[in-house]
Design an enzyme around this catalytic site. Structure first.
Site, PDB file in Angstrom:
ATOM      1  N   HIS A   1      -7.603  47.591   3.667  1.00 41.65           N
ATOM      2  CA  HIS A   1      -6.314  47.147   4.218  1.00 41.65           C
ATOM      3  C   HIS A   1      -6.408  46.625   5.657  1.00 41.65           C
ATOM      4  O   HIS A   1      -5.727  47.079   6.565  1.00 41.65           O
ATOM      5  CB  HIS A   1      -5.279  48.277   4.141  1.00 41.65           C
ATOM      6  CG  HIS A   1      -4.926  48.676   2.751  1.00 41.65           C
ATOM      7  ND1 HIS A   1      -3.820  49.452   2.448  1.00 41.65           N
ATOM      8  CD2 HIS A   1      -5.512  48.399   1.555  1.00 41.65           C
ATOM      9  CE1 HIS A   1      -3.767  49.648   1.139  1.00 41.65           C
ATOM     10  NE2 HIS A   1      -4.782  49.014   0.582  1.00 41.65           N
TER      11      HIS A   1
ATOM     12  N   GLU B   1       5.589  42.970  -2.665  1.00 43.90           N
ATOM     13  CA  GLU B   1       6.854  42.493  -2.092  1.00 43.90           C
ATOM     14  C   GLU B   1       6.737  41.084  -1.516  1.00 43.90           C
ATOM     15  O   GLU B   1       5.716  40.724  -0.917  1.00 43.90           O
ATOM     16  CB  GLU B   1       7.315  43.421  -0.968  1.00 43.90           C
ATOM     17  CG  GLU B   1       7.704  44.807  -1.427  1.00 43.90           C
ATOM     18  CD  GLU B   1       8.230  45.672  -0.291  1.00 43.90           C
ATOM     19  OE1 GLU B   1       8.565  46.834  -0.555  1.00 43.90           O
ATOM     20  OE2 GLU B   1       8.310  45.173   0.865  1.00 43.90           O
TER      21      GLU B   1
ATOM     22  N   TYR C   1      10.082  47.178   7.821  1.00 49.76           N
ATOM     23  CA  TYR C   1      10.024  46.840   6.398  1.00 49.76           C
ATOM     24  C   TYR C   1       9.686  48.037   5.510  1.00 49.76           C
ATOM     25  O   TYR C   1       9.462  47.866   4.316  1.00 49.76           O
ATOM     26  CB  TYR C   1       9.080  45.657   6.189  1.00 49.76           C
ATOM     27  CG  TYR C   1       9.767  44.396   6.683  1.00 49.76           C
ATOM     28  CD1 TYR C   1      10.490  43.577   5.824  1.00 49.76           C
ATOM     29  CD2 TYR C   1       9.780  44.080   8.044  1.00 49.76           C
ATOM     30  CE1 TYR C   1      11.178  42.469   6.288  1.00 49.76           C
ATOM     31  CE2 TYR C   1      10.469  42.978   8.519  1.00 49.76           C
ATOM     32  CZ  TYR C   1      11.163  42.177   7.634  1.00 49.76           C
ATOM     33  OH  TYR C   1      11.863  41.093   8.096  1.00 49.76           O
TER      34      TYR C   1
END
Length: 370
Positions: free
Chosen positions: A150, A243, A253
């Site tokens: 990530h 998303e 978010y």
């Protein structure tokens, strides 16, 4: 006969590959291999003369000619943390590339004790296009942490010339809500790495001034809408819940407080509607598409797709086309390519370029069959 067979083996793989056709809403599309032999290509940038700069995750930057010839690795690329999802990631041209020949790279930068974090460097492509010169790091994610997952990250220039850097949560979860660092954030910086004075957290104590938005899991797809100038991103969810987000300054978010998906352990996560104080997504995918790479199509080759969003799909193994209207997704189409698509771009003639995330990765070219 043996001589002919041996000669065929010596031909470049891209010369042997036969174009294929796929059926789409725009009619029959020709898919051909422009170049291959790339090791997990991650990003592509189109030079003004039509040649391509392509990053390979192990840490190489290559030039691809208009005929598909692959250059040796360019010199001057920074050292990268090439483990798991880490390595050399995005490449972007300066808005004034024709005048200054600057390019920007995002990559996983190694730190002390086996740690790493996303960094951004810029350099000047030399006249021969064989090396980067005057290379320096202009921004570093804080803090560096252990692990190889990530990192994000996409580089996008906004209409005002500021550089947007999308980031991942480094599989650390909670830091995406911690404004004292830049894990799980979108940051906005000047082209030299400085902080724009109108960033939303510039005057807030215990917050990094370069932060633009936060609460993101892992953004590997981002693009600026060509008409509105708005920043759109597609980010990867956990088990479900990828998303599509319209990113606005200062907004939260939600990750990992809410999600449309579940943790890999099967543990539930509160759904986004339970927290109306957080920014909601425009669209979500369950099952996931694993979005990576995004472009708004503005070319002439596919007039029916003009203005649409094209997203690379790793899990979807193709390109996901979205038509936006009235603040939402009006239409969605899957263009099946049979391979993990890491990035998408538009060629000068309106053809669509796609990178396949493979150990023998390819640059695909999609064009209409007339």
């Amino acid at each position: 006969m043996r001589l002919l067979f041996a000669a065929a083996l010596l031909l470049p793989a891209c010369a042997q590959a036969q174009p294929r056709e796929v059926q789409t809403s725009a009619g029959t599309v020709r898919v051909e291999v422009l170049a291959d032999g790339l090791v997990h290509p991650w990003a592509v940038a189109v030079l003004p003369d039509g040649r391509l700069l392509v990053t390979e995750r192990p840490g190489r930057l290559r030039l691809v000619s208009r005929q598909g010839e692959l250059s040796p690795p360019l010199d001057g690329v920074p050292e990268v943390f090439a483990r798991r999802q880490g390595g050399l990631l995005d490449v972007a041209l300066d808005p004034d590339f024709a005048g200054n020949r600057r390019i920007y790279l995002s990559y996983a930068e190694p730190g002390e004790g086996g740690t790493a974090g996303t960094a951004v460097a810029r350099g000047r492509l030399n006249a021969e296009a064989t090396a980067l010169e005057e290379v320096r790091v202009i921004w570093r994610q804080q803090p560096k942490v252990e692990g190889g997952n990530h990192f994000g990250s996409r580089l996008v220039f906004a209409p005002d010339g500021r550089l947007i850097v999308t980031l991942g949560d480094r599989y650390e979860f909670d830091p995406a809500q911690d404004l004292s660092g830049t894990i799980g954030m979108v940051v906005r910086i000047e082209p030299d790495g400085g902080v724009p004075p109108d960033n939303p957290f510039v005057n807030r104590s215990n917050a990094r001034p370069e932060i633009w938005s936060y609460g993101h899991r892992n953004i590997q797809a981002a693009a600026i809408h060509p008409e509105t100038g708005a920043l759109w991103v597609a980010e990867m969810g956990p088990r479900g819940g990828d998303e599509l987000n319209l990113v606005e300054a200062g907004r939260n978010y939600g990750w990992p407080l809410v999600s449309w998906g579940r943790h890999y352990s099967g543990q539930g996560i509160p759904d986004p509607p339970t927290r109306p104080d957080l920014a909601g997504s425009v669209h979500q995918w369950t099952p996931v598409i694993a979005p990576s790479g995004m472009v708004f199509y503005t070319g002439e080759a596919f007039p029916g797709w003009r203005g649409d969003m094209l997203i690379g799909g790793l899990r979807a193994q193709g390109i996901v086309r979205l038509r936006l209207a009235d603040g939402g997704v009006q239409n969605e189409e899957r263009i099946a390519l049979g391979a993990r698509i890491r990035d998408v771009a538009q060629a000068p003639d309106g053809a669509i370029l796609a990178l396949t995330d493979q150990s023998n990765g390819q640059v695909l070219r999609l064009s209409p069959v007339r």
